[in-house]
Design a protein around this motif. Structure first.
Motif, PDB file in Angstrom:
ATOM      1  N   LYS A  31       0.834  -1.198   0.000  1.00  0.00           N
ATOM      2  CA  LYS A  31       0.000   0.000   0.000  1.00  0.00           C
ATOM      3  C   LYS A  31       0.876   1.258   0.000  1.00  0.00           C
ATOM      4  O   LYS A  31       1.801   1.385   0.784  1.00  0.00           O
ATOM      5  CB  LYS A  31      -0.878  -0.023   1.241  1.00  0.00           C
ATOM      6  CG  LYS A  31      -1.802   1.130   1.388  1.00  0.00           C
ATOM      7  CD  LYS A  31      -2.605   0.977   2.662  1.00  0.00           C
ATOM      8  CE  LYS A  31      -3.271   2.273   3.020  1.00  0.00           C
ATOM      9  NZ  LYS A  31      -3.896   2.211   4.330  1.00  0.00           N
ATOM     10  N   VAL A  32       0.562   2.201  -0.873  1.00  0.00           N
ATOM     11  CA  VAL A  32       1.254   3.486  -0.926  1.00  0.00           C
ATOM     12  C   VAL A  32       0.665   4.388   0.157  1.00  0.00           C
ATOM     13  O   VAL A  32      -0.547   4.457   0.322  1.00  0.00           O
ATOM     14  CB  VAL A  32       1.109   4.146  -2.312  1.00  0.00           C
ATOM     15  CG1 VAL A  32       1.662   5.553  -2.302  1.00  0.00           C
ATOM     16  CG2 VAL A  32       1.798   3.302  -3.366  1.00  0.00           C
ATOM     17  N   ALA A  33       1.545   5.082   0.886  1.00  0.00           N
ATOM     18  CA  ALA A  33       1.098   5.986   1.941  1.00  0.00           C
ATOM     19  C   ALA A  33       1.821   7.316   1.801  1.00  0.00           C
ATOM     20  O   ALA A  33       2.947   7.378   1.304  1.00  0.00           O
ATOM     21  CB  ALA A  33       1.389   5.373   3.306  1.00  0.00           C
ATOM     22  N   TYR A  34       1.152   8.374   2.219  1.00  0.00           N
ATOM     23  CA  TYR A  34       1.739   9.710   2.250  1.00  0.00           C
ATOM     24  C   TYR A  34       1.822  10.121   3.714  1.00  0.00           C
ATOM     25  O   TYR A  34       0.805  10.278   4.374  1.00  0.00           O
ATOM     26  CB  TYR A  34       0.899  10.702   1.445  1.00  0.00           C
ATOM     27  CG  TYR A  34       0.921  10.386  -0.031  1.00  0.00           C
ATOM     28  CD1 TYR A  34      -0.036   9.547  -0.597  1.00  0.00           C
ATOM     29  CD2 TYR A  34       1.922  10.891  -0.844  1.00  0.00           C
ATOM     30  CE1 TYR A  34       0.005   9.236  -1.944  1.00  0.00           C
ATOM     31  CE2 TYR A  34       1.960  10.596  -2.193  1.00  0.00           C
ATOM     32  CZ  TYR A  34       1.005   9.760  -2.740  1.00  0.00           C
ATOM     33  OH  TYR A  34       1.051   9.456  -4.068  1.00  0.00           O
ATOM     34  N   VAL A  35       3.043  10.267   4.197  1.00  0.00           N
ATOM     35  CA  VAL A  35       3.273  10.625   5.588  1.00  0.00           C
ATOM     36  C   VAL A  35       3.480  12.130   5.664  1.00  0.00           C
ATOM     37  O   VAL A  35       4.456  12.654   5.130  1.00  0.00           O
ATOM     38  CB  VAL A  35       4.509   9.887   6.151  1.00  0.00           C
ATOM     39  CG1 VAL A  35       4.744  10.270   7.602  1.00  0.00           C
ATOM     40  CG2 VAL A  35       4.366   8.384   5.992  1.00  0.00           C
ATOM     41  N   SER A  36       2.550  12.822   6.308  1.00  0.00           N
ATOM     42  CA  SER A  36       2.675  14.270   6.469  1.00  0.00           C
ATOM     43  C   SER A  36       3.592  14.567   7.638  1.00  0.00           C
ATOM     44  O   SER A  36       3.460  13.981   8.706  1.00  0.00           O
ATOM     45  CB  SER A  36       1.313  14.903   6.731  1.00  0.00           C
ATOM     46  OG  SER A  36       0.517  14.811   5.579  1.00  0.00           O
ATOM     47  N   LEU A  37       4.532  15.466   7.411  1.00  0.00           N
ATOM     48  CA  LEU A  37       5.421  15.895   8.484  1.00  0.00           C
ATOM     49  C   LEU A  37       4.741  17.067   9.185  1.00  0.00           C
ATOM     50  O   LEU A  37       4.645  18.160   8.638  1.00  0.00           O
ATOM     51  CB  LEU A  37       6.779  16.302   7.917  1.00  0.00           C
ATOM     52  CG  LEU A  37       7.525  15.212   7.158  1.00  0.00           C
ATOM     53  CD1 LEU A  37       8.859  15.733   6.643  1.00  0.00           C
ATOM     54  CD2 LEU A  37       7.741  13.982   8.028  1.00  0.00           C
ATOM     55  N   THR A  38       4.218  16.799  10.374  1.00  0.00           N
ATOM     56  CA  THR A  38       3.495  17.825  11.109  1.00  0.00           C
ATOM     57  C   THR A  38       4.212  18.122  12.405  1.00  0.00           C
ATOM     58  O   THR A  38       4.799  17.209  12.996  1.00  0.00           O
ATOM     59  CB  THR A  38       2.054  17.383  11.410  1.00  0.00           C
ATOM     60  OG1 THR A  38       2.080  16.119  12.052  1.00  0.00           O
ATOM     61  CG2 THR A  38       1.230  17.284  10.159  1.00  0.00           C
ATOM     62  N   ASP A  59       4.329  22.819   4.074  1.00  0.00           N
ATOM     63  CA  ASP A  59       3.651  21.578   4.455  1.00  0.00           C
ATOM     64  C   ASP A  59       4.230  20.487   3.570  1.00  0.00           C
ATOM     65  O   ASP A  59       4.095  20.539   2.345  1.00  0.00           O
ATOM     66  CB  ASP A  59       2.140  21.681   4.226  1.00  0.00           C
ATOM     67  CG  ASP A  59       1.467  22.626   5.200  1.00  0.00           C
ATOM     68  OD1 ASP A  59       1.741  22.513   6.400  1.00  0.00           O
ATOM     69  OD2 ASP A  59       0.676  23.467   4.753  1.00  0.00           O
ATOM     70  N   VAL A  60       4.868  19.505   4.193  1.00  0.00           N
ATOM     71  CA  VAL A  60       5.596  18.476   3.452  1.00  0.00           C
ATOM     72  C   VAL A  60       4.968  17.113   3.710  1.00  0.00           C
ATOM     73  O   VAL A  60       4.611  16.784   4.847  1.00  0.00           O
ATOM     74  CB  VAL A  60       7.089  18.461   3.874  1.00  0.00           C
ATOM     75  CG1 VAL A  60       7.845  17.345   3.183  1.00  0.00           C
ATOM     76  CG2 VAL A  60       7.731  19.805   3.586  1.00  0.00           C
ATOM     77  N   ASN A 133       1.924  22.582   0.473  1.00  0.00           N
ATOM     78  CA  ASN A 133       1.776  24.016   0.555  1.00  0.00           C
ATOM     79  C   ASN A 133       3.168  24.591   0.781  1.00  0.00           C
ATOM     80  O   ASN A 133       3.895  24.103   1.621  1.00  0.00           O
ATOM     81  CB  ASN A 133       0.852  24.373   1.712  1.00  0.00           C
ATOM     82  CG  ASN A 133       0.274  25.746   1.619  1.00  0.00           C
ATOM     83  OD1 ASN A 133       0.587  26.506   0.711  1.00  0.00           O
ATOM     84  ND2 ASN A 133      -0.566  26.092   2.575  1.00  0.00           N
ATOM     85  N   LEU A 134       3.549  25.600   0.025  1.00  0.00           N
ATOM     86  CA  LEU A 134       4.834  26.284   0.216  1.00  0.00           C
ATOM     87  C   LEU A 134       4.585  27.773   0.058  1.00  0.00           C
ATOM     88  O   LEU A 134       4.309  28.256  -1.038  1.00  0.00           O
ATOM     89  CB  LEU A 134       5.884  25.791  -0.780  1.00  0.00           C
ATOM     90  CG  LEU A 134       7.261  26.445  -0.681  1.00  0.00           C
ATOM     91  CD1 LEU A 134       7.871  26.229   0.701  1.00  0.00           C
ATOM     92  CD2 LEU A 134       8.170  25.916  -1.756  1.00  0.00           C
TER      93      LEU A 134
END
Length: 137
Positions: A31-38, A59-60, A133-134
């Protein structure tokens, strides 16, 4: 009674087999996942002695495949964040002024995150880095 026990065992087999696959989709592919660095990255850049303060907010998210890769990225989060904060602080007004330069920054950030993961985990793990977001001022 014996038939009831056999039926319960037969019904529980598919469920336990699915539980062992953890981070996989139906077809068996990871499974592909997107891990947000918060929280988002916020800081100053282009500290060149000018009186004007330059600020960024980024926001990465990191693209990984599989539950193990996702866990490894979360485990290395502090080191990844440190590397990215240092990279963002090195930027100039020119390096954040247009789309092409932001794409170069994204690629450099990906490269540095992969280096961190390679050093700490033995493989790059992170497939892509996305700026959700940048904002620069």
């Amino acid at each position: 009674m014996k038939a009831w026990i056999l039926m319960m065992l037969a019904l529980s087999l598919p469920v336990s087999a699915f539980a062992e696959e953890g981070g996989k989709e139906e077809g068996g592919a990871p499974k592909v996942a997107y891990v947000s660095l918060t929280p988002p990255f916020v800081g100053n850049y282009a500290l060149d002695g000018s009186p004007r303060l330059h600020v960024y907010k980024a926001d990465v998210a990191l693209k990984v495949t599989g539950a193990e890769a996702e866990a490894a990225v979360k485990h290395q989060d502090p080191l990844i964040r440190n590397q990215l904060v240092a990279l963002f602080a090195q930027q100039t007004v020119d390096s954040l002024s247009n789309v092409e330069s932001k794409e170069k920054l994204r690629q450099e950030a990906l490269k540095q995150v992969q280096q961190v993961m390679n050093t700490e985990e033995g493989k790059p793990i992170v497939e892509d880095l996305l700026f959700n977001n940048l904002i620069v001022q």
